[in-house]
Design an enzyme around this catalytic site. Sequence first.
Site, PDB file in Angstrom:
ATOM      1  N   HIS A 123      19.464  23.910  63.767  1.00 38.47           N
ATOM      2  CA  HIS A 123      19.487  24.736  62.651  1.00 38.47           C
ATOM      3  C   HIS A 123      20.832  24.837  62.170  1.00 38.47           C
ATOM      4  O   HIS A 123      21.001  25.325  61.081  1.00 38.47           O
ATOM      5  CB  HIS A 123      18.955  26.308  63.106  1.00 38.47           C
ATOM      6  N   ASP A 133      27.645  26.495  57.115  1.00 33.08           N
ATOM      7  CA  ASP A 133      26.050  26.896  57.164  1.00 33.08           C
ATOM      8  C   ASP A 133      25.278  25.756  57.347  1.00 33.08           C
ATOM      9  O   ASP A 133      25.223  24.931  56.539  1.00 33.08           O
ATOM     10  CB  ASP A 133      25.906  28.186  56.570  1.00 33.08           C
TER      11      ASP A 133
END
Length: 547
Positions: A154, A361
């Site tokens: 992730h 991110d």
Amino acid sequence: MRLFVVSNRVAVSTGQSAPGGMTVGIEGALRAHGGVWVGWSGKASTDGSVSSRCVAHGNVDYVTLDLPPEKFQGYYAGFANQVLWPLCHGRRDLVAYSSGDFESYLHVNGLFADELVRRLGPDDLIWIHDYHLVPLARALRARGVGSRIGFFLHTPFADPDDLFDLPVHGAIAESLEAYDLLGFQTRGDLESFRTFISRSRASRRLGSVHLTSPPRADVFPIGIETAEFESTARAAQIVDTRLSAIFDRLGSGIAAIISADRLDYSKAIPEKFRAFGAFLELHPEYEERVCLVQVAPIGRSEIPAYALEAARTRSAYRDLRAAHQRAELPVAELLTESVDRPSLAAAFRRSRVGLVTPFRDGMNLVAKEYVAAQDADDPGVLVLSSFTGAAEELSGGALLVDPREALSVVRALRQALEMGIEERRARWSKMISVICRNDAAAWAGNFIESLRGRREAPHLRSTSIAPSRDAPRARLDFRAVRTAQSSWEVQAVSDRARHLVVGRAAPGDGARTAFVTNNAGVNEFLLRVRSAGYTTELLGPNGPVKL
């Protein structure tokens, strides 16, 4: 076939939905296939042992483990979040490596593996999530599990140079190569992974060589449950009392600029406050017309870098408010406690600008949720860091910025606040079409279907290439027999060769097929085993040959 999902935390242990695209996508996949979700309970075992409990809802079992506190500390607050997390977010300066933490990291992954082995069937699929559990497939293979195992990261993939600086980079590479399929958020992450594995295979010591090609890897950008979030935003009221009070004071004359991040050094929240301050200084006409609302729940406070970041954030917030004081509503609000999902969705819908500016991110689902929450007739504008996975999908509609450059954010804020309705609609339309197409269900479905696909042969896993001290030596160890123009069958002839490729000594004189490969593969393998002291021969239809 059942689907087993493993993550650090089980997001659903009571059958109630929790926020997040990962939760939504996985829950749907589990219900479709029937399966089990395994993870930490959030609790420490009282006696230092491991205990598990199972709660069933429909055709899905939720299994949670209480973990021994001393091992959990090194696993979670140590190696996972003071080594892997900072590396994955470009902060090698915050890495605090210790061999003890790495041992705890492996130990806890072994505990997850033990729990899985007790529950797995031969045809089950296993889908492992995120940086906490990188070694889990290797631990399962060591316990004899032959099921297909997939892994989804992730976070961003770390810079290969930074990973190679770790004393355990070889173990990390071997752990990644134990999977059948690896999934990443972006093409850049995929290329970083391939670079790391390629360099690792080239430089790895002969004592830990893999005999197979690298595992399959691809890009699977995670999505949200778009329709559900849009419906929530349209119907919900802001019930969180703190957030509701802020928006009630805003009224119709002040535009809200909203941000929602976990308080983390990767999110660049202090830099965001400073950039907003620079915007107000350069464009004083907006001093009484905008308010920055920052939701930033505090977590991982036991890790020094997070305590420092919380202090930096509060300091930047105080400086901003002190420099730009106004009578009634402050120019910025900071909420450091979590906000319920419906309230956040409603706040997104009422905000003119969504400001999402982390340094780095993996995806950033908040960006997608802000887009999903908008009113199609009067949508807001997304200002998005170029260093998010979401930027790869939403570049057609978002205003992309460099969060390290305050003027980049200043320009985008002015453009967003002055943008006309037609341009806002056009930009929003491009983004909503992407997140409707690539939603949470599509993400999970695409990964699982790929994992269920044909595995590359031969299905051989990591094995030591150093000769066993206990295995007897022989005159010939490996024989490669040509079976087609570019195909070779590699046979383990001696006991020590069988010990190498089979995992145990197998007495007897007959040759045992180890694997079939092509010209390049047999060349690489024979070069390595010869360097390790094994003897080899190559046989064609007419006797010994040279490649």
